[in-house]
Design an enzyme around this catalytic site. Sequence first.
Site, mmCIF file in Angstrom:
data_model
loop_
_atom_site.group_PDB
_atom_site.id
_atom_site.type_symbol
_atom_site.label_atom_id
_atom_site.label_comp_id
_atom_site.label_asym_id
_atom_site.label_seq_id
_atom_site.Cartn_x
_atom_site.Cartn_y
_atom_site.Cartn_z
ATOM 1 N N GLU A 201 -5.234 27.047 -40.230
ATOM 2 C CA GLU A 201 -5.174 25.884 -39.880
ATOM 3 C C GLU A 201 -4.174 24.318 -40.126
ATOM 4 O O GLU A 201 -3.589 24.603 -41.443
ATOM 5 C CB GLU A 201 -6.452 25.143 -40.589
ATOM 6 C CG GLU A 201 -7.914 26.576 -40.553
ATOM 7 C CD GLU A 201 -8.379 26.545 -41.028
ATOM 8 O OE1 GLU A 201 -9.103 25.837 -41.537
ATOM 9 O OE2 GLU A 201 -9.661 27.838 -41.481
ATOM 10 N N GLU A 306 -14.838 18.562 -37.915
ATOM 11 C CA GLU A 306 -16.015 18.888 -38.829
ATOM 12 C C GLU A 306 -16.398 17.934 -40.739
ATOM 13 O O GLU A 306 -15.788 17.462 -40.391
ATOM 14 C CB GLU A 306 -15.059 20.375 -39.487
ATOM 15 C CG GLU A 306 -15.666 20.998 -40.226
ATOM 16 C CD GLU A 306 -15.162 22.457 -41.892
ATOM 17 O OE1 GLU A 306 -15.736 22.358 -42.547
ATOM 18 O OE2 GLU A 306 -14.402 22.467 -41.200
#
Length: 397
Positions: A201, A306
């Site tokens: 990520e 997020e």
Amino acid sequence: MAYVNNNKLECLLFFLFASSYVLGDTFVCGRKIENMKNNVLVKRKGTIKTIEGEDGDIIDCVDIYQQPAFDHPLLKNHTIQMKPSSISGGVKMNSSQAELIQDWHKNGQCPKGTIPIRREQQDEHPHGRGVKWIPRRTQLNQSINNDNHNEFATVDIEGGTFYGGRAILNVWNPVVYSNGDFSLAQIWVTAGPDKEVNTVEAGWKVDYPDRKTRLFIFWTGDGYKSKGCYNLECPGFVQINHKFALGSPIKPVSRYSAQQFEIGITIYKRKRNWWLHVQDQILGYWPGSIFHYLASTATRIVWGGEVYNTNPNGHHTRTQMGSGHFGNEGYGKASYFRNIEYMDNYSGKFIYVQVRSLHAYATRPFCYNVEVANNTVGGFGTHFYFGGPGYSTLCAV
């Protein structure tokens, strides 16, 4: 700093420790030890030079062959690759967007043959492990009522064989409301079942109480349990770039109804390694040997935002995602990803393919939402907007 202690031995030991630190470091700006109490005070192994950024960050320039990656048991005899076997290239940025500004550069540069490593603060990433993987779209109804503190507004592609993904995203500094909260925007490249997911990520992240927008990477090899970490906090990622410090602030950031500032992120597979580009710079790679499922190819790529919701005072957090505005507000007001592409292999030739159909997902659309764009913005390709303000009369629990 005052110390009231009659024990001469303790005073002497403290004096010797402080003196050895100041004299033994290449820390040249004269900042007193008490001003660095939130930073790791120990100089990293292999440090050649140390630089203090204007924002208080401390950067160690570490011998590239003594970086943390080589403490991994599977990388003891690893040979560094200084570039992929064939360079696929990062996202091409406009000339005004070509450089990512990190303030520590104003006070010095790390020499070639070293990599910059920021001294992480203690407990900087309290939710770095043990977080729950993104719920599948088929789990939408169940996810609203569970105890998952992770809120998502994302798009994805899955079910294929992917060799990487890339996009350009605008950079914001969302308000992070309470202790333990964070807000981020990133790309996930993943493989494997949720409970054992392998993922690499990269993106930008804002934590409380730091509240600065920082470049970050993350990886896990076992579903966010014990294998993996942020940046270079554990052995895994092999950095080769001497200009970018993972975890350092990104400047400038976008403003509502004003100029938008962007970064381009590319993650792709070459032979066994997963390479990372930021803008058109190669930062390094995750060796395939530290993974089980990602040792091969990815099966899912996710783009989006997020938030970690600590439910302060029994209600949903006020922590913002993206710009703090919903995706339907569009360009200049909402956070976005544009030029969304994945890498495919056609008869041995690796090429980037524009994603034609995005699957959108939001855990709580009244808190943070996703708006896949149908309109054509010049040069934006496949793109979407996302984000939101968090707590409101509609987003209460």
